[in-house]
Each structure stands twice: as C-alpha cells, then as structure tokens.
Design a protein around this motif. Structure first.
Motif, short mmCIF file in Angstrom:
data_model
loop_
_atom_site.label_atom_id
_atom_site.label_comp_id
_atom_site.label_asym_id
_atom_site.label_seq_id
_atom_site.Cartn_x
_atom_site.Cartn_y
_atom_site.Cartn_z
N HIS A 57 23.66 6.32 -33.90
CA HIS A 57 24.13 7.18 -32.81
C HIS A 57 23.48 6.81 -31.47
O HIS A 57 23.95 7.21 -30.42
CB HIS A 57 23.90 8.66 -33.12
CG HIS A 57 22.46 9.10 -33.00
ND1 HIS A 57 21.49 8.71 -33.88
CD2 HIS A 57 21.83 9.89 -32.10
CE1 HIS A 57 20.33 9.26 -33.53
NE2 HIS A 57 20.50 9.97 -32.46
N HIS A 111 22.37 8.38 -26.82
CA HIS A 111 21.19 8.21 -25.96
C HIS A 111 21.37 7.15 -24.89
O HIS A 111 20.53 6.27 -24.72
CB HIS A 111 19.96 7.89 -26.82
CG HIS A 111 19.66 8.95 -27.83
ND1 HIS A 111 19.40 10.25 -27.48
CD2 HIS A 111 19.60 8.91 -29.18
CE1 HIS A 111 19.17 10.96 -28.58
NE2 HIS A 111 19.30 10.17 -29.62
N ASP A 116 20.18 14.94 -28.40
CA ASP A 116 20.40 15.22 -29.82
C ASP A 116 20.85 16.67 -30.03
O ASP A 116 21.74 16.94 -30.81
CB ASP A 116 19.12 14.98 -30.63
CG ASP A 116 18.88 13.49 -30.87
OD1 ASP A 116 19.86 12.75 -31.03
OD2 ASP A 116 17.70 13.09 -30.91
N GLY A 159 20.34 13.44 -38.81
CA GLY A 159 20.61 13.12 -37.41
C GLY A 159 19.42 12.42 -36.77
O GLY A 159 19.56 11.55 -35.91
FE FE2 Z 1 18.84 10.93 -31.53
#
Ligand code: FE2
Ligand code: FES
Length: 371
Positions: free
Chosen positions: A185, A190, A310, A179
C-alpha cells in the motif's frame, strides 16, 4: 505448463488474544488525583496512580453490583464505590471495608476482590496484562500472577529521545495489523514528495525468518527510493544502514535502524479496543538528530503523517467492510498477513492442546513484491 496461483480467501477471525501485555494509556495522561477510563479487548478499566505515583489498573465494575468504579472516591490508596461505599485496595483489588456490616457479622471482607490487572509503566505508556478469561481477580479470586514484563523498545545508548503518537481506527485488530505489515500500500497511501511517489515503484526482495511467536525481516539496507534514508546515510557518514523489522504476537511491530553510532527504534502496537475498533500506538526512541532543535518535531511530523494516512485509509476501508465482502490474500505481498493469521491460529491451538506451538514457518523465506 506453469501453475496458476489463486488468491487465498482471508479468514474473518476477529478473536482478540488474551494472556498478553497491551498498551492502555500514554503515561503522561494518567495523573495522580484522577481516575481514567480505558477499554482493552472490550474490558472496561479504570486506571490511576496512587499517592506515590505508582500506576494501578482495576476492572471498571464493582464486584458488588457492577457500579463503574471510575465514578468513585479515591484517596491515593483505596477506591470507594459510590453505590454502597465498599472500599478496595487499588493495587490488588482486595476489599478493605463494607460499611453496611454490623460488628457481629462475620463476612470475610478481605476475601472479596475487585478485578485488578498487572500493569507497568514502560517507554511512555501504561501497559496492562490481560489474562485469560476467568483468571483475573474478581469476586472471590485473587489477582493472577504477574507474568514476564511488557515489551520494551530496544535502545543502544544511555541518552536518547522518545516520542509517541496514537490513532484510532474503526477496524478489527486483524485489519489493523495486516494493514501495518502490508508492503504494497506504500506507493498508493503514503505518497509525499519527500518520501516517494507511485512512479518510484520497483521490485523488492526481502528475507524473512521465523522468531519465537513471530517473524523477522532480516537486517537489510532500506529502500533506496526514499529521501530520508539518503539523508541519513549522508548525515551518519555510515557505510551501511541496516534495519530489522520484527513482528511478534499478539500485536507488536518493532523496527530498528542503525547507522554507525546512530540508531532509531520504534515499537508499534495495534491494540484491540473492541472487536470492531483498534488503536495504533507508535513509540519511537532515537539518538539521531539529538543536537538538532527541530529533530523530534520533524520526526513526529513524518510519523504523524504516515499514521494519519493509514488511519484515513482504514476509515474508508471500514465502510467497505460493513457488508462483509469476500476478501483475499495474495503472494508474495500478503504473505506476512498470512503468517500473522497462521501464527494466531497456531498460538490458539497450542493453548487449547497444551502442546508446544507449531511455528508456521519452517525456515528462512525470501519474498518478492513491487512497491
Ligand atoms: Fe501504512
Ligand atoms: S455496587 Fe459497589 S458497593 Fe455496591
């Protein structure tokens, strides 16, 4: 005819690697007259500081009958088990006293050890060396030899600021790490007006190269679609900003950003607490904005926001992972994750056979993705 690529099935290997240094606790939370509990790789630990402030780490289980030692008495030198009063030197775990022995009983007290672990205070954390199973001192074995030092943050000037932050995630070390290195992502997890939006997604091309036990994203000019970098370029009055990102086993991601005489480094680790839990610790050092009163706070705010995004994502992911779904890794965005699994496998294989580790990358590689 073009060849179609199929995604690779992701291995569900949650093995935690021993024989490495791990971050245990932030140094400012470990006080002289208190004993602290911590868990690393499912090993219960008791952590403290001696009279002089030197940290120590013992297995939190008495070698006599398993009593947790964190509930014992500590005089700044020896720790006394609360069950039968055996005393142990906190630095090497060696038994000093067994109160029940009579003067004519010849049991060799000094040959008994509570498990002790090499530890080091470095860059705001107490690091602990977790040796391979069976080698740590406990019962009748001495503590293992102290290995090379714990990883350090790269610093380029004598004066700098340092800050840390942490987050616990209910996923295995492997999910925590992939991750962390996953570039795709970003635009979804974010999002923030001051960082980037999902509409700024564009094609990227990054160069990677093998390094011992890991890989490096070679020095490059960072994303042009983020405001902080634009600001930095202006502020540093530097022609070029370069960033280098390294990943090395078992869990270390280090990033260095240099702009003229200014620099920013971070060392992020994902630490296995149990098979199903990990903790992310980000420690950053910098000489940027040193004279700005809000500098560190601003930076901490930005980082805390990222880490929290996260953490929340992985918390949700953990729900989905409960039922052991089919998972996949695709090229090129998940290639770093593939390297991670390959590095881990190569490391374990080298350990098993005693041969030199065979690095999964044979040379530099360029990856492309949109983020
Ligand atoms: Fe991240
Ligand atoms: S269990 Fe610790 S002294 Fe007996």
């Amino acid at each position: 005819m073009p060849e179609f690529e199929l995604p690779e099935r992701q291995a569900t290997d949650t093995q935690m690697l021993t024989g490495f240094w791990y971050r245990a606790l932030p140094a400012d939370r470990v006080h002289r007259n208190r004993l602290h509990k911590a868990t690393l790789l499912e090993i219960p630990l008791v952590i403290g500081r001696d009279r002089l402030g030197q940290p120590f780490v013992l297995r939190d289980a008495c070698p006599h009958r398993g009593m947790p030692l964190n509930t014992g008495q500590f005089d700044g030198e020896n720790l006394e088990c609360p069950y039968h009063g055996w005393q142990f030197d906190v630095h090497n775990g060696q038994c000093q006293l067994i109160p029940s022995l009579t003067s004519d009983q010849t049991l060799k007290v000094d040959r008994i050890y509570a498990g002790s672990y090499p530890c080091e205070e470095r860059d705001a954390f107490i690091w602990v060396y977790v040796p391979d199973p069976g080698s740590q001192g406990a019962g009748f074995t001495k503590p293992s030899e102290v290995p090379d030092g714990a990883p350090q943050i790269e610093k380029f000037t004598a004066k700098y600021k340092l800050a840390y932050l942490q987050a616990e995630m209910p996923v295995s070390i492997d999910h925590g790490i992939i991750g962390l290195m996953d570039p795709a992502h970003g635009p979804f997890v974010h999002q923030a007006w001051w960082w980037r939006s999902r509409h700024s997604i564009h094609e990227k091309k990054k160069h990677f190269e093998p390094i011992p036990n890991g890989f490096r994203m070679s020095a490059h000019t960072p994303s042009s679609n983020s405001a902080p970098y634009k600001l930095l370029r202006l502020y540093a009055d530097a022609d070029a900003i370069t960033t280098t990102i390294d990943f090395v086993l078992p869990n270390v991601r280090s990033e260095t950003i240099r702009a003229g005489k200014y620099w920013f480094s971070s060392l992020t680790t994902v630490t296995p607490i149990t098979r199903a839990h990990c903790r992310i610790d980000v420690v950053a050092a910098w000489n940027l904005f040193r004279w700005l009163p809000f500098g560190p706070e601003l930076l901490k705010f930005v980082f805390a926001k990222f880490v929290e995004q996260d953490r929340r994502t992985m918390e949700m992911q953990a729900e989905g992972l409960k039922h052991n779904p089919h998972l996949m890794l695709i090229d090129d965005a998940d290639r770093p994750a593939k390297w991670y699994f390959q590095l881990k496998a190569a490391h374990l294989e080298a350990k098993r056979t005693g041969a030199e580790m065979k690095h999964p990358m044979s040379g530099p590689v360029t990856l492309k993705w949109r983020s």
